[in-house]
Each structure stands twice: as structure tokens, then as C-alpha cells.
Design an enzyme around this catalytic site. Structure first.
Site, PDB file in Angstrom:
ATOM      1  CB  SER A 154      -8.930  -1.884   1.054  1.00 34.83           C
ATOM      2  OG  SER A 154      -9.638  -2.889   1.649  1.00 34.83           O
ATOM      3  CG  ASP A 163     -11.341   4.124   6.950  1.00 33.97           C
ATOM      4  OD1 ASP A 163     -10.418   4.861   6.423  1.00 33.97           O
ATOM      5  OD2 ASP A 163     -11.322   3.193   7.512  1.00 33.97           O
ATOM      6  CD  GLU A 200     -13.188   1.296   3.894  1.00 32.23           C
ATOM      7  OE1 GLU A 200     -12.369   1.150   2.634  1.00 32.23           O
ATOM      8  OE2 GLU A 200     -13.648   0.328   4.453  1.00 32.23           O
ATOM      9  CG  HIS A 204      -6.808   2.420   0.806  1.00 32.10           C
ATOM     10  ND1 HIS A 204      -6.025   1.642   0.632  1.00 32.10           N
ATOM     11  CD2 HIS A 204      -7.725   1.763   1.557  1.00 32.10           C
ATOM     12  CE1 HIS A 204      -5.893   0.357   1.365  1.00 32.10           C
ATOM     13  NE2 HIS A 204      -7.310   0.566   1.907  1.00 32.10           N
ATOM     14  CE  LYS A 259      -3.874   0.565   4.490  1.00 33.01           C
ATOM     15  NZ  LYS A 259      -5.096   0.674   5.478  1.00 33.01           N
ATOM     16  CG  HIS A 311     -10.543  -1.706   7.062  1.00 34.60           C
ATOM     17  ND1 HIS A 311     -10.333  -1.907   8.379  1.00 34.60           N
ATOM     18  CD2 HIS A 311      -9.685  -2.205   6.484  1.00 34.60           C
ATOM     19  CE1 HIS A 311      -9.013  -2.317   8.447  1.00 34.60           C
ATOM     20  NE2 HIS A 311      -8.884  -2.682   7.144  1.00 34.60           N
ATOM     21  CG  ASN A 367      -1.856  -1.234   1.271  1.00 32.76           C
ATOM     22  OD1 ASN A 367      -2.473  -1.548   0.340  1.00 32.76           O
ATOM     23  ND2 ASN A 367      -2.070  -1.904   2.506  1.00 32.76           N
TER      24      ASN A 367
HETATM   25  C1  PLP Z   1      -5.686  -0.093   6.467  1.00 28.25           C
HETATM   26  C2  PLP Z   1      -6.747   0.221   6.772  1.00 28.25           C
HETATM   27  C3  PLP Z   1      -7.269   0.802   8.061  1.00 28.25           C
HETATM   28  C4  PLP Z   1      -6.386   0.396   9.318  1.00 28.25           C
HETATM   29  O1  PLP Z   1      -5.118   1.165   9.316  1.00 28.25           O
HETATM   30  P1  PLP Z   1      -3.837   0.577  10.017  1.00 28.25           P
HETATM   31  O2  PLP Z   1      -3.265   1.870  10.316  1.00 28.25           O
HETATM   32  O3  PLP Z   1      -3.319  -0.200   8.965  1.00 28.25           O
HETATM   33  O4  PLP Z   1      -4.198  -0.171  11.187  1.00 28.25           O
HETATM   34  C5  PLP Z   1      -8.425   1.055   8.411  1.00 28.25           C
HETATM   35  N1  PLP Z   1      -9.326   1.388   7.233  1.00 28.25           N
HETATM   36  C6  PLP Z   1      -9.037   1.075   6.099  1.00 28.25           C
HETATM   37  C7  PLP Z   1     -10.159   1.624   5.068  1.00 28.25           C
HETATM   38  C8  PLP Z   1      -7.829   0.366   5.734  1.00 28.25           C
HETATM   39  O5  PLP Z   1      -7.640   0.078   4.660  1.00 28.25           O
END
Ligand code: PLP
Length: 410
Positions: free
Chosen positions: A197, A222, A193, A225, A257, A152, A66
Site C-alpha cells: 500500500s 492478502d 500481499e 489492493h 477499496k 500490513h 483507495n
Molecule cells: C486496507 C487493507 C486491509 C484492511 O482492510 P479494511 O477492510 O480496510 O479493514 C488489510 N490489508 C491490506 C494490505 C490493506 O491495504
């Protein structure tokens, strides 16, 4: 123990499942996974950089990270981390409310607010913890959460634990979201989101916000990405879609990421952040982020906002276009995603796994994602194209895919 051995060799014999200990039950579940061919195992790689990773199969071009901008091995960020270590030592030593919040953290919070247009931000050691904190702090019994059904695991898990009622809407469907909001009871929170992902598709953020507004619902985005990689100066999916980066009431972004470090932030109004500082158990009862990590992340954010960030995002867009044109040229249909995440649908699980392991032998790492993680019949390779890939890397994996999928069709 005898019963356990028997179960291990005959996973269908459920009559022996009575009176097992916790660990015997766990052994049974593992054996079952193994017999279904879906047991997951860990690897440890000998070395890596933004482009490649070394495995037993030699050096592979990594199409499974990522690390969208290739910042995880950027010398300036590593240097900021080293300087942070010299200045602050290795750990924060306490939770944020005790003595763990240092000037390094405050500076990063201020930079994030300036970048994204929020009043306040707080830091977490992971996006998983940040999502747990937001949902479990603002949602409880008597309130309702309206969430995209493909959100997620950290969001779904938190919603289940929160005690609030959970209603899930059809993926990226603002009308379905609106209908759930109309049905939901009590104070409401809408959650989705920026970029998903598995498919790399984006939420229709403006429409979801409008559904939330009509129903007097809080809106939490969220953008794990999207932060760093989408929009002007990398400020995220909202900006890419032509809306203000601070349009969500609450925004979560991760640092692990596109920004290449670790941890996450939650940004919101001063009042909402004060509420979290007082009531979010994941924040109050957890050792704060190492200050050196905050120094490195500050450098990463500044880099993402700079013209160097613009150049990296341009590289990434060029690489994604190159990959998609390549797929089309070999008769494979590119997905709807124009983000880094480029799923290549194979169909059956076995085919996806075979192609993934053949790719490995040819020098490319691209994982197979199978049901139940994705719907039946849509087993796929999850390929992430990054700014660090060269044109040769991309031509190479496209040629390999051409060869392997032709072989599969024969
Ligand atoms: C990776 C991810 C998370 C978690 O983040 P980390 O810092 O890896 O714990 C939360 N939400 C989404 C959509 C993600 O892709």
C-alpha cells in the site's frame, strides 16, 4: 495531576513518569507526539464523490483514496444497496452461525468462488478482522509464520497475537523468504500481499509460492489492493502475474477499496473454510455483515467482472501512464510502481508536508507520508490515481507539482 502538567510542558523529564494513571500516561504520549510534530488528527469532509472531496479549502480533486475504479459512488451499486435495504432491512441481526447469514450473503460468496476459482468463501465486516481471523485461527504456539517485513499492520499484529513464531523476510525477496522458511520450526504459514500500500509495488507471487511449496508451507495472500483492479476481469494480482487466481491456499480480498463498498472475504478449500467457521473467533463472535452491503458488493463484483469493469481498468491504466509521463516530463522520476499507488518521493518530512499543504491550496488532496511509516529520508506524497480522474485533473496535479518542486529547489 500536577506531575502530569509538568510533563506536558517538559516532555524530556522522565523522572516524573512514576505513579501515573493510565490516562496520564496516555496524555504524556500524546504530548510527546505533538512535540515531535507527528500528532494525527481527524477531519470530517462535507461531501465527496469518486473524484472530489469538499474541505474547508473548498472542493479538492481527491488523490488520496483507495477507490481505484471510482465504484464507491456508482449509481448501480448504490441502487443495489437501496434495494437490499428494502428487502432485508438495515442489519443482519446476529452472527453468521446464529441467524445472521442470509441468502444475500450466500449469493455473494458463490459469486466470489465462481470469479476466483475457490471452493468456499466467508465474509467479514473488515479486512482487518479477516486478517486477524486467518492468522490467529491457523497459527498458534509451535507453528511459525514467515511474513514480508512490510506486510500490513493487521497481518503483523495478528502474527504477534497468534502465539506462533514470527520470521520476517526482506521485502519482496523470495530468496530471503526461502531462508526464513528453512530456519522456521513446526507447521509453517507464508504470508504476503499482492500489492503493497505504500509503494504500490507487487510481490513476486509465483516465486514466493514456490519457496512455500519447497518447505511444505501454507501460503496466504492478502490482495486488498489487487482484487477488482488487477488481472483479467479484475480477479487480482495472481492473474496479472500469469498464475491462477486460486494459487494461494488462502486468499483475502477487501470490498472497501476497488469494489467501493465495505468488508472483506476469505476464500479457500471447503475444509479450511469449515475450520474457520468453527474456530475463527472474529467470525463466530461478531455480528454478520449487513445483508444490504452484501447485495451492493455482489453488484460491485458483477460490475468489476463485466465489460464496464474492463473499461474502468483501461481508464485507470491510461490515467496512471499519463501521470507517470507527466512526472517524467517535469524532471521528477516516476516510482517503480505501475499500479494506482504512485509515491512521489520528496525526501525530508518538512518538504513533503509543505508540498502537500500547498497542493491543497491549489485544489488537490495528496497526503504526505513521513518516517517512521516509511524509511528516513524518503518522506513522500502518496498519490493514488483512479479511473474517475479526468486528464485535466492529472495535468493539473502534475503542473502543480512542477511549480512546487521547482520552488523547493530554488
Ligand atoms: C486496507 C487493507 C486491509 C484492511 O482492510 P479494511 O477492510 O480496510 O479493514 C488489510 N490489508 C491490506 C494490505 C490493506 O491495504
Amino acid at each position: 495531576m500536577k506531575a502530569f502538567m509538568k510533563i506536558r510542558t517538559n516532555t524530556k523529564d522522565v523522572s516524573d513518569l512514576n505513579n501515573l494513571s493510565i490516562f496520564e500516561e496516555c496524555g504524556y504520549e500524546l504530548a510527546k507526539r505533538k512535540s515531535e510534530g507527528s500528532l494525527r488528527t481527524l477531519s470530517s469532509y462535507a461531501s465527496r464523490d469518486s473524484r472530489t472531496i469538499s474541505s474547508e479549502d473548498g472542493v479538492l480533486v481527491n488523490f488520496s483514496s483507495n477507490d481505484y475504479l471510482g465504484l464507491s459512488a456508482h449509481p448501480k451499486i448504490a441502487e443495489a444497496w437501496r434495494n437490499g435495504l428494502k428487502l432485508w432491512g438495515s442489519g443482519s441481526g446476529a452472527s453468521a452461525l446464529v441467524t445472521g447469514r442470509l441468502k444475500a450473503h450466500a449469493e455473494l460468496e458463490e459469486e466470489l468462488c465462481d470469479w476466483l476459482g475457490y471452493e468456499k468463501a466467508i465474509l467479514f465486516n473488515s479486512g482487518f478482522a479477516a486478517n486477524q481471523a486467518v492468522i490467529k485461527t491457523f497459527c498458534k504456539s509451535g507453528r511459525s509464520i514467515v511474513m514480508d517485513r512490510l506486510a500490513h499492520a493487521s497481518l503483523q499484529e495478528a502474527a504477534h497475537l497468534s502465539g506462533a513464531k514470527l520470521l520476517r523476510f526482506h521485502h519482496n525477496d523470495a530468496d530471503s523468504c526461502h531462508r526464513c522458511l528453512e530456519k522456521a520450526e513446526g507447521p509453517l504459514m507464508t504470508v504476503t500481499e499482492g500489492v503493497f500500500s505504500m509503494d504500490g509495488d507487487e510481490a513476486p507471487v509465483e516465486k514466493i509460492i514456490s519457496a512455500a511449496q519447497k518447505n511444505n508451507s501454507a501460503f496466504f495472500l492478502d490482495d486488498a489492493h489487487g482484487i477488482g483492479v488487477h488481472g483479467k476481469s479484475g480477479c487480482g494480482t495472481c492473474d496479472k502475474q500469469g498464475i491462477q487466481p486460486n494459487a494461494p491456499h488462502i486468499l483475502m480480498g477487501t470490498f472497501g477499496k476497488a469494489l467501493g463498498t465495505m468488508g472483506a472475504f476469505v476464500a479457500s478449500s471447503a475444509c479450511n473454510i469449515e475450520y474457520m467457521v468453527n474456530f475463527a473467533r472474529e467470525y463466530v463472535y461478531s455480528t454478520h455483515m449487513p445483508p444490504a452491503a452484501a447485495c451492493a458488493t455482489l453488484e460491485a463484483v458483477r460490475l468489476a467482472r463485466s465489460s464496464e469493469g474492463d473499461d474502468l481498468r483501461q481508464n485507470l491504466r491510461d490515467n496512471v501512464a499519463c501521470f507517470r509521463n507527466g512526472l517524467a516530463s517535469i524532471g521528477l522520476e516516476p516510482s517503480g510502481s505501475t499500479t494506482s499507488i504512485q509515491p512521489v518521493i520528496i525526501g525530508d518530512s518538512e518538504g513533503a508536508v509543505t508540498i502537500s499543504s500547498e497542493l491543497r491550496k491549489m485544489g488537490f488532496l495528496a497526503g504526505a507520508i513521513r518516517p517512521p511509516t516509511v524509511p528516513a529520508g524518503t518522506a513522500r506524497l502518496r498519490i493514488t490515481v483512479t479511473a474517475a480522474h479526468s486528464k485535466d485533473d492529472i495535468d493539473g496535479i502534475v503542473n502543480a507539482l512542477s511549480h512546487l518542486t521547482a520552488k523547493k529547489r530554488d
